[in-house]
Design a protein around this motif. Structure first.
Motif, PDB file in Angstrom:
ATOM      1  N   LEU A  28       0.505   6.927  -6.445  1.00  0.00           N
ATOM      2  CA  LEU A  28      -0.769   7.618  -6.683  1.00  0.00           C
ATOM      3  C   LEU A  28      -0.646   9.121  -6.475  1.00  0.00           C
ATOM      4  CD1 LEU A  28      -3.858   7.333  -7.225  1.00  0.00           C
ATOM      5  CD2 LEU A  28      -4.140   7.110  -4.746  1.00  0.00           C
ATOM      6  N   PHE A  29       0.078   9.507  -5.423  1.00  0.00           N
ATOM      7  CA  PHE A  29       0.191  10.926  -5.095  1.00  0.00           C
ATOM      8  C   PHE A  29       1.500  11.553  -5.579  1.00  0.00           C
ATOM      9  CE2 PHE A  29      -2.801   9.293  -1.879  1.00  0.00           C
ATOM     10  CZ  PHE A  29      -3.864  10.166  -2.083  1.00  0.00           C
ATOM     11  N   TRP A  86       0.834  -1.204   0.000  1.00  0.00           N
ATOM     12  CA  TRP A  86       0.000   0.000   0.000  1.00  0.00           C
ATOM     13  C   TRP A  86       0.869   1.255   0.000  1.00  0.00           C
ATOM     14  CZ3 TRP A  86      -4.748   0.243  -1.483  1.00  0.00           C
ATOM     15  CH2 TRP A  86      -5.642  -0.798  -1.246  1.00  0.00           C
ATOM     16  N   SER A 108      -4.972   1.254   5.506  1.00  0.00           N
ATOM     17  CA  SER A 108      -5.282   0.326   4.410  1.00  0.00           C
ATOM     18  C   SER A 108      -4.754  -1.072   4.708  1.00  0.00           C
ATOM     19  CB  SER A 108      -4.676   0.844   3.097  1.00  0.00           C
ATOM     20  OG  SER A 108      -5.192   2.122   2.761  1.00  0.00           O
ATOM     21  N   TYR A 110       0.373   4.173  -2.761  1.00  0.00           N
ATOM     22  CA  TYR A 110       0.027   5.567  -2.461  1.00  0.00           C
ATOM     23  C   TYR A 110       1.126   6.536  -2.872  1.00  0.00           C
ATOM     24  CZ  TYR A 110      -4.107   4.028   0.113  1.00  0.00           C
ATOM     25  OH  TYR A 110      -5.322   3.486   0.444  1.00  0.00           O
ATOM     26  N   ARG A 111       2.394   6.136  -2.770  1.00  0.00           N
ATOM     27  CA  ARG A 111       3.461   7.012  -3.243  1.00  0.00           C
ATOM     28  C   ARG A 111       3.328   7.260  -4.740  1.00  0.00           C
ATOM     29  NH1 ARG A 111       6.693   3.890   0.220  1.00  0.00           N
ATOM     30  NH2 ARG A 111       7.649   2.781  -1.539  1.00  0.00           N
ATOM     31  N   LEU A 166       0.824   9.908   4.432  1.00  0.00           N
ATOM     32  CA  LEU A 166       0.818   8.648   3.695  1.00  0.00           C
ATOM     33  C   LEU A 166       1.056   7.462   4.622  1.00  0.00           C
ATOM     34  CD1 LEU A 166       2.722   9.432   0.356  1.00  0.00           C
ATOM     35  CD2 LEU A 166       0.261   9.254   0.749  1.00  0.00           C
ATOM     36  N   LEU A 203      -2.348   6.750   6.181  1.00  0.00           N
ATOM     37  CA  LEU A 203      -3.234   6.166   5.168  1.00  0.00           C
ATOM     38  C   LEU A 203      -2.810   4.749   4.813  1.00  0.00           C
ATOM     39  CD1 LEU A 203      -5.578   6.553   3.181  1.00  0.00           C
ATOM     40  CD2 LEU A 203      -3.947   7.554   1.561  1.00  0.00           C
ATOM     41  N   THR A 204      -1.515   4.538   4.680  1.00  0.00           N
ATOM     42  CA  THR A 204      -0.987   3.214   4.372  1.00  0.00           C
ATOM     43  C   THR A 204      -1.284   2.225   5.491  1.00  0.00           C
ATOM     44  OG1 THR A 204       0.786   4.097   2.981  1.00  0.00           O
ATOM     45  CG2 THR A 204       1.126   1.910   3.921  1.00  0.00           C
TER      46      THR A 204
END
Length: 307
Positions: free
Chosen positions: A103-104, A96, A120, A100-101, A113, A116-117
């Motif tokens: 994605l953003f 994850w 998830s 996310y890295r 992050l 959020l990680t």
């Protein structure tokens, strides 16, 4: 630092997480039994053998009235669960994090992050652990001692009497519990590692990991204990056709406990829980980091021989 080194394939992170999880549970499991007993206790404590006035009282009464071995009752389910559970936690956190890295558009992990990680990864982990948690809770409860002859018997009787889907009772509350704990755990690990001096030696790295993991485990426990209390009660409730269980959904169950027993009841079992998951979080991180370093060394040595 392990997180800054070259990444390893998924199988390595999974194996390292499994080893870390089993190591932690072998050391800390009795505290989990105490936590569950206290969480399942409703109403005000009395002087009877079936009521506990805190962690030490619970420990004394279990040893005196049921024997020391009762502190390890139900450990088979967690042992079987710990490998996929902790392996999934760290492997999912790694995957994850990369997702996310990308994605953003971030090259490095940030505080946001990390939270959020972790959340998830916690949600991913929850789907693995629910059936094992249900078996563990029902074996740990003193009232269930005469109902089940072990882990397999819990599964057979639960499926026969309540249906196959009953093995996933408490999924929603487990999702919340793991999302909150992992968000706090991995978010704090990131923050603590930024605040403390970078280690120059292997011993220093171990100390840093103990500090970061213990702080993360403590904060995660503060966040998720109310959900853990209602999860224990939901999973220990036998479903009866035609009857709506008192504890069914997570947030309504939190409100029920608060109304009937007060705010403090939402933190029942907090002391044994934080004593387990605070240091336990440090144990997890230290073992995981150590195993991953060993895997990297083995890989590097193998690549060196091929050159």
């Amino acid at each position: 630092m392990a997180s800054e080194q070259a990444p390893l394939p998924f199988g390595y992170t999974f194996a390292a997480g499994a080893i870390a999880g089993v190591s932690e549970i072998l050391v800390m499991y009795p505290l989990d039994v105490l936590k569950t007993r206290i969480q399942l206790q409703t109403g005000k404590p009395t002087a009877g053998a079936d009521h506990y006035n805190g962690m030490l009282d619970c420990f004394k009464k279990i040893v005196k009235n049921e024997g020391p071995s009762r502190l390890y009752r139900g450990i088979t389910a967690p042992i079987l669960m710990e490998a996929p559970k902790r392996a999934t936690k760290f492997a999912a956190n790694d995957k994850w994090g990369k997702f996310y890295r990308d994605l953003f558009g971030q090259q490095q992990m940030t505080q946001g992050l990390s939270v959020l990680t972790g959340a998830s990864a916690g949600a991913t982990e929850a789907f693995i652990v629910v059936p094992f948690e249900l078996v563990k809770i029902r074996l740990q409860d003193k009232a269930s001692a005469g109902k089940y002859n072990g882990m397999v018997d819990v599964v057979v009787k639960t499926v026969r009497n309540e249906g196959l889907l009953a093995m996933y009772n408490g999924l929603e509350s487990t999702l919340w519990r793991h999302i909150l704990w992992n968000a706090g755990y991995f978010g704090c690990i990131f923050q603590v590692r930024q605040l403390i001096p970078k280690a120059e030696t292997k011993k220093g790295q171990t100390i840093n990991d103990i500090i970061a993991g213990t702080v993360g485990g403590t904060v995660g426990t503060i966040f998720n204990t109310p959900m853990d209390v209602v999860k224990s009660r939901i999973q220990n409730t036998i479903k009866v056709p035609g009857q709506v269980p008192k504890y069914n959904w997570a947030w309504p169950a939190v409100l029920t406990v608060f109304k009937e027993e007060g705010f403090g009841a939402l933190y029942k079992g907090f002391i044994p829980k934080v004593l387990r998951l605070g240091p336990g979080g440090g144990i997890l991180l230290v073992v995981y980091t150590g195993v991953m370093d060993m895997f990297r060394k083995m890989r590097d040595e193998r690549l060196g021989k091929q050159l």
